[in-house]
Design an enzyme around this catalytic site. Structure first.
Site, PDB file in Angstrom:
ATOM      1  N   THR A  38      -1.526  -7.592   6.467  1.00 27.27           N
ATOM      2  CA  THR A  38      -0.071  -7.626   6.369  1.00 27.27           C
ATOM      3  C   THR A  38       0.582  -7.889   7.716  1.00 27.27           C
ATOM      4  O   THR A  38       1.633  -8.537   7.790  1.00 27.27           O
ATOM      5  CB  THR A  38       0.449  -6.295   5.794  1.00 27.27           C
ATOM      6  OG1 THR A  38      -0.066  -6.137   4.473  1.00 27.27           O
ATOM      7  CG2 THR A  38       1.962  -6.258   5.736  1.00 27.27           C
ATOM      8  N   TYR A  52       4.417 -10.231  -0.818  1.00 32.13           N
ATOM      9  CA  TYR A  52       4.294 -11.189   0.273  1.00 32.13           C
ATOM     10  C   TYR A  52       2.869 -11.756   0.315  1.00 32.13           C
ATOM     11  O   TYR A  52       1.981 -11.308  -0.420  1.00 32.13           O
ATOM     12  CB  TYR A  52       4.630 -10.515   1.606  1.00 32.13           C
ATOM     13  CG  TYR A  52       3.832  -9.255   1.847  1.00 32.13           C
ATOM     14  CD1 TYR A  52       2.552  -9.309   2.390  1.00 32.13           C
ATOM     15  CD2 TYR A  52       4.346  -8.015   1.490  1.00 32.13           C
ATOM     16  CE1 TYR A  52       1.808  -8.163   2.585  1.00 32.13           C
ATOM     17  CE2 TYR A  52       3.607  -6.860   1.672  1.00 32.13           C
ATOM     18  CZ  TYR A  52       2.347  -6.934   2.224  1.00 32.13           C
ATOM     19  OH  TYR A  52       1.608  -5.794   2.398  1.00 32.13           O
ATOM     20  N   THR A 118      -4.094  -3.049   5.988  1.00 32.00           N
ATOM     21  CA  THR A 118      -4.123  -1.585   5.888  1.00 32.00           C
ATOM     22  C   THR A 118      -5.010  -1.052   4.769  1.00 32.00           C
ATOM     23  O   THR A 118      -5.421   0.099   4.811  1.00 32.00           O
ATOM     24  CB  THR A 118      -2.699  -1.027   5.688  1.00 32.00           C
ATOM     25  OG1 THR A 118      -2.137  -1.570   4.500  1.00 32.00           O
ATOM     26  CG2 THR A 118      -1.820  -1.358   6.877  1.00 32.00           C
ATOM     27  N   ASP A 119      -5.316  -1.880   3.765  1.00 34.50           N
ATOM     28  CA  ASP A 119      -6.051  -1.359   2.612  1.00 34.50           C
ATOM     29  C   ASP A 119      -7.416  -0.796   2.986  1.00 34.50           C
ATOM     30  O   ASP A 119      -7.873   0.177   2.380  1.00 34.50           O
ATOM     31  CB  ASP A 119      -6.226  -2.448   1.545  1.00 34.50           C
ATOM     32  CG  ASP A 119      -4.951  -2.703   0.762  1.00 34.50           C
ATOM     33  OD1 ASP A 119      -3.942  -2.011   1.030  1.00 34.50           O
ATOM     34  OD2 ASP A 119      -4.949  -3.584  -0.113  1.00 34.50           O
ATOM     35  N   LYS A 191      -5.538   6.197   4.259  1.00 30.58           N
ATOM     36  CA  LYS A 191      -4.257   5.705   3.766  1.00 30.58           C
ATOM     37  C   LYS A 191      -3.807   6.601   2.618  1.00 30.58           C
ATOM     38  O   LYS A 191      -4.535   6.805   1.646  1.00 30.58           O
ATOM     39  CB  LYS A 191      -4.391   4.253   3.302  1.00 30.58           C
ATOM     40  CG  LYS A 191      -3.072   3.590   2.944  1.00 30.58           C
ATOM     41  CD  LYS A 191      -3.250   2.099   2.640  1.00 30.58           C
ATOM     42  CE  LYS A 191      -1.908   1.429   2.383  1.00 30.58           C
ATOM     43  NZ  LYS A 191      -2.044  -0.030   2.133  1.00 30.58           N
ATOM     44  N   GLU A 312     -21.882  22.766  -6.223  1.00 29.52           N
ATOM     45  CA  GLU A 312     -21.732  22.416  -7.636  1.00 29.52           C
ATOM     46  C   GLU A 312     -23.006  21.786  -8.207  1.00 29.52           C
ATOM     47  O   GLU A 312     -23.006  21.286  -9.328  1.00 29.52           O
ATOM     48  CB  GLU A 312     -20.567  21.453  -7.811  1.00 29.52           C
ATOM     49  CG  GLU A 312     -19.205  22.069  -7.531  1.00 29.52           C
ATOM     50  CD  GLU A 312     -18.827  23.123  -8.560  1.00 29.52           C
ATOM     51  OE1 GLU A 312     -19.303  23.022  -9.717  1.00 29.52           O
ATOM     52  OE2 GLU A 312     -18.059  24.037  -8.218  1.00 29.52           O
TER      53      GLU A 312
END
Length: 355
Positions: A38, A52, A118-119, A191, A312
């Site tokens: 981006t 975009y 950013t992903d 994120k 667990e």
């Protein structure tokens, strides 16, 4: 009289030029490696912040858009990739790590900044945190708004990242993420919001520091080993072992797990509910696969807190590994790298407690 004035003006100009050259020579040299995202994106209008096109602007244009960079570093740029970060691959990571290591061996390079979508910033940051073999600063930066948007956050983020990468205070702190005036460590950052500028957080353990007026201010450091102190060497690697993530939920089944193994995966990260809990059919199938040689790692979809060994699941009995506080996407990275070193699950578990 005019000749003397001319001579004096020439002397002043030469002196100022020499002073400027001397000042520039005193600045750190930071290399900006661009990968797209981006921060290099463009939108149809100045108010387009969704929909975009990522990865359109080249590294030279990114640098030209922030002339203030010259105040904090001598910068040079390379376009390594031009992709949206959801398209980042294992092979891209290997290429990037090798290039970073080659540059940091140069005596005239003081730090690296990587522009990135950013992903998957957190994943690339953690991969480099494990594979960069230098204590020099490596800083990853992106933006949540494209370069064409009103109040685009890319320019200030890039300025801050270069300032952090060029600072002696950033040496031996591991790979860093500089976003929204904050400095975050690669191991802990994630994120947390799909659209807000303050999306990057270390929700459990906190930021490392802030960037104030172009200077990093650190308040804490990680105790986990990183960069020059890791045991991973990717210099000769062309591929990483195939590992994927299966996601736990109510009504869980083994369809995804079986598909991954059928496709050739040698390891499965299971993002279980709660503390990495396993539904009965999932537990049975993962146990069977481990007996067949597939490596099984329990993590959690929760996002905070450790996945505890023998909590667990009887991990000693089933020979599973647990992720400690690593989220599933980072656990996958460490498991892939671990499998390039050993097939001993006790050794792999040690690595998860170490890194």
């Amino acid at each position: 009289m005019l000749t003397k004035l001319f001579q004096r003006a020439l002397f002043v100009a030469i002196t100022c030029s020499a002073a400027a050259t001397w000042a520039a020579d005193k600045l750190p040299h930071v290399v900006i490696l661009a990968t797209g995202g981006t921060i290099a994106g463009t939108g149809a209008t100045s108010t387009t912040t969704v929909g975009y096109t990522a990865a359109k602007v080249g590294v030279e244009k990114l640098i030209e858009a922030v002339p203030e960079l010259k105040q904090v570093a001598n910068v040079s740029g390379e376009q390594v990739f031009q992709i949206a970060s959801e398209n980042m691959t294992n092979e891209n990571w290997l290429t990037l790590a090798k290039r970073v290591n080659a540059l940091l061996k140069q005596s005239d390079v003081d730090g690296i900044v990587i522009t990135h979508g950013t992903d998957t910033i957190e994943e690339t940051a953690y991969f480099l945190n494990l594979t960069v073999k230098s204590k020099k600063p490596v800083v990853i930066v992106g933006s949540m708004r494209p370069s064409t948007a009103i109040s685009a956050d890319g320019p200030i983020n890039l300025y801050n990242a270069v300032a952090v990468a060029g600072s002696p205070d950033s040496v031996n702190r591991g790979v860093l993420v500089a976003m929204n005036d904050e400095i975050l460590g690669a191991r802990d950052v994630t994120k947390t919001n799909t659209m807000l500028a303050n999306t990057f957080r270390s929700p459990e353990l906190g930021d490392l520091g802030y960037i104030v007026s172009g200077k990093p201010q650190y308040y804490r450091a990680t105790t986990k080993k990183h960069t020059a102190d890791t045991e991973f060497d990717v210099s000769r690697l062309e591929h990483l072992p195939a590992v994927d993530i299966a996601y736990g939920s109510a009504n869980a089944n083994t369809l995804a797990i079986d598909a991954f193994v059928a496709a050739g995966d040698v390891g499965i990260v299971y993002a279980g509910t709660g503390d990495g809990s396993l539904a009965t059919p999932v537990r049975a199938r993962l146990t069977e696969l481990r007996q067949q040689g597939v490596f099984i790692l329990r993590s959690s979809r929760v996002g905070n807190g450790p996945t505890l060994r023998n909590g667990e699941n009887d991990d000693d009995k089933t020979d599973f590994v647990v992720s400690d506080t690593l989220n599933p996407q980072k656990a996958r990275i460490l498991l892939m790298l671990a499998l390039t070193k050993t097939k001993d699950t006790k050794e792999i578990q040690r690595m998860f407690y170490t890194y």
